[in-house]
Motif scaffolding. Sequence first.
Motif, PDB file in Angstrom:
ATOM      1  N   VAL A 118       5.421   1.886 -14.167  1.00 41.19           N
ATOM      2  CA  VAL A 118       5.451   3.026 -13.244  1.00 41.19           C
ATOM      3  C   VAL A 118       4.672   4.202 -13.810  1.00 41.19           C
ATOM      4  N   ALA A 119       4.819   4.445 -15.102  1.00 41.06           N
ATOM      5  CA  ALA A 119       4.189   5.606 -15.748  1.00 41.06           C
ATOM      6  C   ALA A 119       2.669   5.534 -15.737  1.00 41.06           C
ATOM      7  N   GLN A 120       2.104   4.346 -15.494  1.00 47.55           N
ATOM      8  CA  GLN A 120       0.640   4.207 -15.481  1.00 47.55           C
ATOM      9  C   GLN A 120       0.022   4.764 -14.198  1.00 47.55           C
ATOM     10  N   GLY A 121       0.812   4.876 -13.114  1.00 47.20           N
ATOM     11  CA  GLY A 121       0.300   5.409 -11.853  1.00 47.20           C
ATOM     12  C   GLY A 121      -0.795   4.563 -11.242  1.00 47.20           C
ATOM     13  N   LEU A 122      -0.624   3.227 -11.302  1.00 45.25           N
ATOM     14  CA  LEU A 122      -1.671   2.308 -10.847  1.00 45.25           C
ATOM     15  C   LEU A 122      -1.450   1.831  -9.408  1.00 45.25           C
ATOM     16  N   TRP A 144      -0.187   0.449  -5.996  1.00 48.25           N
ATOM     17  CA  TRP A 144       0.884  -0.434  -5.549  1.00 48.25           C
ATOM     18  C   TRP A 144       1.530  -1.218  -6.690  1.00 48.25           C
ATOM     19  N   PHE A 145       0.767  -1.541  -7.709  1.00 49.73           N
ATOM     20  CA  PHE A 145       1.341  -2.246  -8.868  1.00 49.73           C
ATOM     21  C   PHE A 145       2.468  -1.417  -9.473  1.00 49.73           C
ATOM     22  N   SER A 146       2.210  -0.142  -9.690  1.00 46.73           N
ATOM     23  CA  SER A 146       3.226   0.738 -10.268  1.00 46.73           C
ATOM     24  C   SER A 146       4.348   1.028  -9.275  1.00 46.73           C
ATOM     25  N   TYR A 147       4.007   1.111  -7.992  1.00 49.75           N
ATOM     26  CA  TYR A 147       5.024   1.428  -6.994  1.00 49.75           C
ATOM     27  C   TYR A 147       6.022   0.284  -6.838  1.00 49.75           C
ATOM     28  N   ILE A 148       5.531  -0.954  -6.892  1.00 47.77           N
ATOM     29  CA  ILE A 148       6.434  -2.106  -6.853  1.00 47.77           C
ATOM     30  C   ILE A 148       7.336  -2.108  -8.084  1.00 47.77           C
ATOM     31  N   ALA A 149       6.756  -1.738  -9.240  1.00 46.06           N
ATOM     32  CA  ALA A 149       7.573  -1.631 -10.459  1.00 46.06           C
ATOM     33  C   ALA A 149       8.647  -0.563 -10.297  1.00 46.06           C
ATOM     34  N   LEU A 150       8.317   0.534  -9.599  1.00 47.31           N
ATOM     35  CA  LEU A 150       9.296   1.589  -9.337  1.00 47.31           C
ATOM     36  C   LEU A 150      10.441   1.042  -8.479  1.00 47.31           C
ATOM     37  N   LEU A 151      10.120   0.239  -7.479  1.00 46.17           N
ATOM     38  CA  LEU A 151      11.158  -0.387  -6.656  1.00 46.17           C
ATOM     39  C   LEU A 151      12.036  -1.317  -7.497  1.00 46.17           C
TER      40      LEU A 151
END
Length: 411
Positions: free
Chosen positions: A318-322, A324-331
């Motif tokens: 999530v911290a990478q701000g990449l 959709w990849f990071s957003y899915i990790a946030l979910l």
Amino acid sequence: MNQAAKFTDRKFVLTLIFVVSLFALWGIALSMSDVLNKHFQNVLNISKSQSGLIQLSVFGAYFIMSIPAGLFMRRFGYKNGVLLGLTLFAAGTFLFVPAANAESFGFFRIALFILGCGMATLETVAHPFVAALGDQRTSDQRMNFAQSFNAVGTIIGPLLGSYFLLRATHGGVDKNLDSVKDLYLYISLFILVLAVSFSFVKVPNLVDPHVEPTAENLEAVNVDTEPGKKLFQHKHFVWAVVSQFFNVAAQAGTWAYFINYGVEVMGFTDSKAANYLVLFMVCMMIGRFTGTFLMKFIAPNKLLAIFAAGSIISCICVAQGLGWFSYIALLMINFFFSIMFPTIFSLGLKNLGHHTQRASSFISMGVVGGAFFPLIMGTIANHDVAHAYYLPIICYLVIFFFGVKLYKVEK
């Protein structure tokens, strides 16, 4: 005691249904406070770090109210403890009406604090209540089952918040906070109806926590294996308090800036980001039901450690701000977070006997971690909301070690 332990007994079913409904109730209120973060940023023109004071008001109430709630529960019982919590809950939500009329962030914080006192009372009472409604060997399953409906509440909360609050502010309307006033007035009336209904429920006699341990009841009944010890000499309980502090700290920070992440990193509108908050909570609900099932095959402490490791990996992504990849990790953080609160609570209450109700108060006090962490994350989120998600990693490391080793009951 080789016979398979039941999930609960038939005589407890009605009581369990009512208590489980309480988990959904404070789930609604808790997740709606995260929608309030963004709503008050828009309407009252406050910063992200200032909006973190919402969580300080709610979770700070846990620190102040948990011990009095525990004392009240010991003196007057589980049922009256629930009724006290519902009364405070209703009072806090009703105070949103004069707070909205005054358009005062300070007044809202007072209302949120009283609301938080009600939530603290309900949590302090409900967790040992659920644990007592059957065999101790299945208390972890009952806790996670009840918390699954807390996850259902956290789905309803953002839906209500998005519909009544963020959608109302689209285009700059609702400057007089009418939507906030109406929503919380309806919630207050619903809670009063629930309280009256619960007052008519007859709670069966529960297992006596003062019973002496024997070879026959040691596993099934919550008895103190070392009755000569004081509460804080039980190390697994102390580490449960510490772990719960960091657990709720991570939860509060992650939830508080979820909408900001969607807006600033993903480019969503406020209402679209709030709609994804619903999906975020669905992930937690799925995690809770999944965790309840997996605990039939995997020891609760081991599953806790596995999920904590998953949270650490997700936070790094999530911290990478990449995108959709990071957003899915946030979910996925919420999926992994799902079992942590009830499992830590249940592991911390094991074999405490007559200390159980006091222990519940102190573990509930650990929730105060959520009062401070959003403020710390907010100072970083003011500059880069993605990088703020490095901070919860510290919290999940503590939970990981609790699940690996620090949960053990000394005998």
